[in-house]
Design an enzyme around this catalytic site. Structure first.
Site, mmCIF file in Angstrom:
data_model
loop_
_atom_site.group_PDB
_atom_site.id
_atom_site.type_symbol
_atom_site.label_atom_id
_atom_site.label_comp_id
_atom_site.label_asym_id
_atom_site.label_seq_id
_atom_site.Cartn_x
_atom_site.Cartn_y
_atom_site.Cartn_z
ATOM 1 N N SER A 221 -30.367 27.735 -16.740
ATOM 2 C CA SER A 221 -29.851 26.543 -16.080
ATOM 3 C C SER A 221 -31.005 25.618 -15.685
ATOM 4 O O SER A 221 -32.109 26.065 -15.406
ATOM 5 C CB SER A 221 -29.021 26.930 -14.853
ATOM 6 O OG SER A 221 -29.791 27.706 -13.948
ATOM 7 N N GLY A 223 -30.546 22.602 -13.387
ATOM 8 C CA GLY A 223 -30.052 21.637 -12.418
ATOM 9 C C GLY A 223 -29.066 20.657 -13.022
ATOM 10 O O GLY A 223 -28.159 21.031 -13.775
ATOM 11 N N THR A 224 -29.249 19.370 -12.716
ATOM 12 C CA THR A 224 -28.318 18.349 -13.196
ATOM 13 C C THR A 224 -28.411 18.130 -14.702
ATOM 14 O O THR A 224 -27.556 17.450 -15.283
ATOM 15 C CB THR A 224 -28.573 17.016 -12.478
ATOM 16 O OG1 THR A 224 -29.933 16.616 -12.688
ATOM 17 C CG2 THR A 224 -28.304 17.143 -10.980
ATOM 18 N N GLY A 226 -27.918 20.421 -16.753
ATOM 19 C CA GLY A 226 -26.985 21.360 -17.360
ATOM 20 C C GLY A 226 -27.631 22.696 -17.663
ATOM 21 O O GLY A 226 -28.551 23.139 -16.970
ATOM 22 N N ASP A 253 -24.545 30.586 -8.355
ATOM 23 C CA ASP A 253 -23.688 31.749 -8.114
ATOM 24 C C ASP A 253 -22.295 31.523 -8.707
ATOM 25 O O ASP A 253 -21.677 32.446 -9.241
ATOM 26 C CB ASP A 253 -23.582 32.028 -6.620
ATOM 27 C CG ASP A 253 -24.945 32.223 -5.979
ATOM 28 O OD1 ASP A 253 -25.865 32.697 -6.673
ATOM 29 O OD2 ASP A 253 -25.103 31.899 -4.789
#
Length: 318
Positions: A221, A223-224, A226, A253
């Site tokens: 991942s 963050g923003t 994706g 999570d």
């Protein structure tokens, strides 16, 4: 059913403030306290989305009643292992604009007896389950073989395994071919550096390196931006075209919860682009829905349904 293990739970304290100014006093608009830690958040999200799960975690003996009361109030099934070590605190200061500043205590190292009891709880629950997740940090001094031990236990019990851990705990487990590993970009880089892989130039490169090191599939991942999946020869990116404002503390999570729910439903890793694209859409939607909640460990199914239609998928070419 899904078993979630939290090696380093915390009493999560969230302060809501208009903004943060270093060196200044602040009035807290609201405060919440709840049983936290990544695996407990995973179980709470699964409960919100009506999936069966049970959370396993070592908790300081003086905090067991508090944790049990909070989890019970949220209807999160749990098996707490009492420990002589105090439970750490984690403080999130969330500004009105959504920026979150976290202060995480490291925790106190557990005895081998406590880890043996955690493993015993997982073994006892395994016949009723199909997926095991292990999520979060580890107290100082934790045996670096712990995740490897839980990985072996999962394989022997026929459980699919999702690991949201990093560093030596992840690197030691990779050789046993965990089904799915899910670090963020920074955690993946740290893990791969520890494996002697050198600097990883990109998120897809990190996911490919984790698969090359042993994981059956890897999701990294960012963050923003994706997330990126690599499984066999397939590499996909999933993301929202527009970022959301809110509290990102529990987004990872919620992603772990979504992935575990899909593995629980299909019994193994997806195969092929379309199957993986459907899994990634749900993962991004659950994760984004968590950002809209004031505290970690919760999502609104209505938000998930709305966001699911907006997730973009693109194939990454070598």
């Amino acid at each position: 059913m899904i078993i979630t293990v939290t090696p380093n739970p915390a009493l999560d304290i969230t302060y809501a403030v208009p903004s943060v100014a270093l060196g200044e006093s602040h009035r807290v608009a609201s405060v919440s306290e709840r049983a936290g830690g990544k695996g407990l958040n995973v179980a709470a999200v699964l409960t919100s989305m009506r999936h069966r799960s049970v959370a396993v975690a070592p908790v300081g003996a003086t905090d067991v009643d508090l944790f049990a009361s909070d989890l019970g109030a949220r209807r999160v099934p749990h098996h707490l292992v009492p420990s002589p070590c105090p439970t750490r605190r984690s403080v999130a200061v969330v500004e009105a604009g959504g920026r979150a500043t976290l202060f995480n205590e490291p925790g106190v190292g557990q005895s081998q007896r406590v880890w043996d009891q955690v493993a015993h709880e997982v073994t006892a629950l395994a016949p009723q389950a199909s997926v095991l997740t292990v999520s979060g940090s580890f107290p100082p001094g934790t045996d670096p073989e712990l995740v490897r031990r839980l990985t072996r236990l999962a394989h022997e019990a026929g459980l699919r395994l999702v690991l949201d851990v990093s560093g030596v705990h992840l690197s030691r487990a990779l050789a046993l071919r965990p089904d799915l590993v899910k670090p963020n970009r920074i955690e993946a880089a740290q893990t791969l550096t520890g494996l002697g892989r050198g600097e990883v130039p990109s998120v897809p490169g990190a996911a490919r390196a984790l698969v090359a090191a042993g994981a059956r599939a890897a999701i990294v991942s960012d963050g923003t931006n994706g997330l990126v999946l690599v499984h066999d020869d397939l590499a996909l990116r999933a993301y929202l075209p527009r970022s959301l404002s809110g509290n990102p503390t529990g987004a990872g999570d919620a992603l772990t919860a979504a992935l575990a729910a899909d593995l629980d439903g299909i019994g193994d890793l997806p195969t092929g682009r379309e199957d993986w694209a459907a899994v990634l859409r749900r993962g991004v939607a659950w994760s984004a829905a968590a950002v809209l909640q004031p505290v970690a460990g919760a999502v609104d199914p209505a938000d998930v349904d709305r966001l699911l239609r907006t997730v973009e998928i693109e194939e990454i070419r070598p």
